[in-house]
Motif scaffolding. Sequence first.
Motif, PDB file in Angstrom:
ATOM      1  N   GLN A 401       0.841  -1.192   0.000  1.00 41.12           N
ATOM      2  CA  GLN A 401       0.000   0.000   0.000  1.00 41.12           C
ATOM      3  C   GLN A 401       0.881   1.249   0.000  1.00 41.12           C
ATOM      4  N   ASN A 402       0.593   2.153  -0.913  1.00 42.47           N
ATOM      5  CA  ASN A 402       1.317   3.419  -1.006  1.00 42.47           C
ATOM      6  C   ASN A 402       0.382   4.552  -0.592  1.00 42.47           C
ATOM      7  N   LYS A 403       0.820   5.327   0.378  1.00 44.71           N
ATOM      8  CA  LYS A 403      -0.010   6.389   0.934  1.00 44.71           C
ATOM      9  C   LYS A 403       0.705   7.735   0.786  1.00 44.71           C
ATOM     10  N   ASN A 404      -0.025   8.724   0.327  1.00 43.55           N
ATOM     11  CA  ASN A 404       0.459  10.106   0.375  1.00 43.55           C
ATOM     12  C   ASN A 404       0.164  10.657   1.770  1.00 43.55           C
ATOM     13  N   ILE A 405       1.185  11.133   2.443  1.00 47.09           N
ATOM     14  CA  ILE A 405       1.045  11.448   3.865  1.00 47.09           C
ATOM     15  C   ILE A 405       1.516  12.860   4.174  1.00 47.09           C
ATOM     16  N   GLN A 406       1.063  13.326   5.336  1.00 48.68           N
ATOM     17  CA  GLN A 406       1.623  14.484   6.023  1.00 48.68           C
ATOM     18  C   GLN A 406       2.267  13.967   7.305  1.00 48.68           C
ATOM     19  N   TYR A 407       3.576  14.188   7.436  1.00 49.15           N
ATOM     20  CA  TYR A 407       4.340  13.595   8.535  1.00 49.15           C
ATOM     21  C   TYR A 407       4.690  14.674   9.554  1.00 49.15           C
ATOM     22  N   TYR A 408       4.410  14.374  10.847  1.00 48.45           N
ATOM     23  CA  TYR A 408       4.689  15.293  11.949  1.00 48.45           C
ATOM     24  C   TYR A 408       5.674  14.614  12.898  1.00 48.45           C
ATOM     25  N   PRO A 409       6.971  14.934  12.838  1.00 47.81           N
ATOM     26  CA  PRO A 409       7.963  14.254  13.676  1.00 47.81           C
ATOM     27  C   PRO A 409       7.790  14.604  15.152  1.00 47.81           C
ATOM     28  N   ILE A 410       8.165  13.656  16.014  1.00 46.59           N
ATOM     29  CA  ILE A 410       8.147  13.868  17.462  1.00 46.59           C
ATOM     30  C   ILE A 410       9.491  14.460  17.864  1.00 46.59           C
ATOM     31  N   PRO A 411       9.530  15.682  18.368  1.00 48.18           N
ATOM     32  CA  PRO A 411      10.820  16.309  18.696  1.00 48.18           C
ATOM     33  C   PRO A 411      11.368  15.799  20.020  1.00 48.18           C
ATOM     34  N   THR A 412      12.644  16.078  20.249  1.00 47.20           N
ATOM     35  CA  THR A 412      13.304  15.783  21.525  1.00 47.20           C
ATOM     36  C   THR A 412      13.677  17.104  22.175  1.00 47.20           C
TER      37      THR A 412
END
Length: 716
Positions: A401-412
Amino acid sequence: MELVSQFTEDAYAKEDRICERPTCATKILKGDPCFYIATIDPNKPGRFVCGSCHSRYQKKAATSVRPSSRNTGFHMPDTDQRPPPRPLPDLHGIRRSVNAAQRTATINPPRVVATSHGLQGSQSGPSGPIVAIPTSSSWNQTSHGLGVGYTANHAAHASQREYWSKLSYTMGSHAETISLNISAVHDAGPKRKGSCGTPISNICEGKKDIHAQIDAPGLIEIALNTILPKILALSPAFTWRTSQFIVRDAGWVDLSTHPANRPYFYSECWHASKRGGKESKVFKSKQFALTVVVPESQWLEYQEWLEKTEEESHHLAHRDVVAHRDVVTPIEEPVMTCKRVHQRSDSIPISALSGGLSPPHKKLAASSAFCTPSPDREDLKQALRIGGTVNLDVKQLLDLQNKNIQYYPIPTRPLSVMLKNAKFLSYDIETVECLMGQLTINPSMPSMLGAGTFKTAHPGWLTLFSPPLSGLGYQTRHEVAVKRAYYKAVLPGTSTASLKFKIGRYALADEVPRLLKEGNVLYWAQSLLQLTYDFINRSITSASELPPFEIPQVRFVDAGLAFAFGPLPAPKAGSSMTNSARAVYLVEELIPGRKGEFVKYVHNMDSNPLLEKSDDGYDLALFFTFTQHVQHIKTWGLAFISDYQGGSELLTDPQILTHPTVSQGKDIFGDGNIEGAVSKFEKQHSCNYYCEWPGFGLDPFTKLPDASVSTDDADI
């Protein structure tokens, strides 16, 4: 001033007088030295000075000495009388004579020559330099074909003027440069559509920072110097006639037909521009194509020579192989040998290839096949058996499955930074950068990485369109673990305690809060673990000696939330589309290793290692319980990390345990927050050699301090 020589009787004062030098005014007694000093301007009178002032004038660099003679019109009858001014030369007469002579002479007037005789017709004696004006007949006398006063260097005036004129014409601003794309083709054989020649061995080179006003000869020189070494490297033994090569531009124009001293591409770099409402032309650098063309006749000759060379090489190699077979030598063990063939002059050494030259023609390498030993028969059979089959799981490939995404990284973030800004107290996608990308998921059950109490994990690949410099997604097709929340759907007719169930998925509105809470737990776990390492580093730095053990270096995986978006259905009349999100995923850095290497070190129901002393990773589990001890102390008994699990360097799926007074009856940090474990930590925790090292200064638990609860970490 001028010093005038005097007679002996004139050099002494006949009576007392004052030195006429303004700054001196010394009294000159009768009989003392007294000298006359003339001025530069003959119309002004001179002055009588004393001996010391006369010596001073003699030493001055600006003082000149002019002899005095009664025959020159200068007369001093008595020292008390000043000499009369000398008459000036007739400048007007000299000017008339010079103008009259120039009108009848050449354009190169001779130099003025000083002579010892006086001017003709002069009524008075000479009173200055005697100047003789040469006659027109003397002007025609030349030296080495030049006029009087000119040297042999003046003969090169015309050629030098042409040289500097050409140079100044071709020079311009250093910022006006172009780039060149130079290739090599030949006229023989079929040509590609839209092409005027056939490329030669993919020879193509680029040149930049070329002066924009370069002329055609300069372009030809650059093109040949760039391409000729590569053409000659094809077959150094072949005699190339480089003088027949032609350099053409993109329009197939022969550059040799273009005149020199005229910029070739310069006019094509000027473009119309509007600035401030006014039309003007501006210079814009461009890239131009040049092609070195090998004539058809020469290329066909090269092909014939190449075939002939190949046949000769084939014949020599075959003869050497036959001769080798006829020679019988005693061999104790079967050894695969290869007879060394003499290296011909048309071969190219390795050093030439390493210098950036093109490789030799493929036909020249054909003769080396006779020296290649045959492979082992059994090895070849096995290789053919394995390589002849294609093992591809087509179903698994099609199930990706290929998904177009919006990615929100978890910061440190450090705990001290979080406490100073209320926006940083929890993981909020509004406070982090949104990155667009694509997520590929393998959802098949055989490929599942595992299923925990709340989430399932499948392998996948993350590709971000604007990748960060570090962290998750910095590389293309970054291997990740894709996690989703699930619930156990009990099959009809079975009890809830049955092990047979189906994986049920939540609705998007219910799944987002669950995964957002999981991301927030990971966000706080990273901060508390960093708090622990800050304490360890400061303690070791201030200690008198190093600890007798190594400090494990671990961290939690990089992760983030990914919202998948799919195509929107066609909107109905009178309706408006609100959201195109289709799913949400918790994307984590993939922990390397097999499934069996995933270890759970500490459970969230206990404050001691989950492993036995004989198990691998027991020492690491002791370190994790030590970190709980440190976090319990530094947070005043309010919180610490539990449920340590993962590999030997990367950890995942932690839990944050808090004291009952923190939650105040609210659900914080998810279902894994066992608040009773924090209350019982001091009784359940057993200190190990990490806790007992004096450098850390950790005392055994007695009771919580009476001070008010605080999370300030300024003393770390």
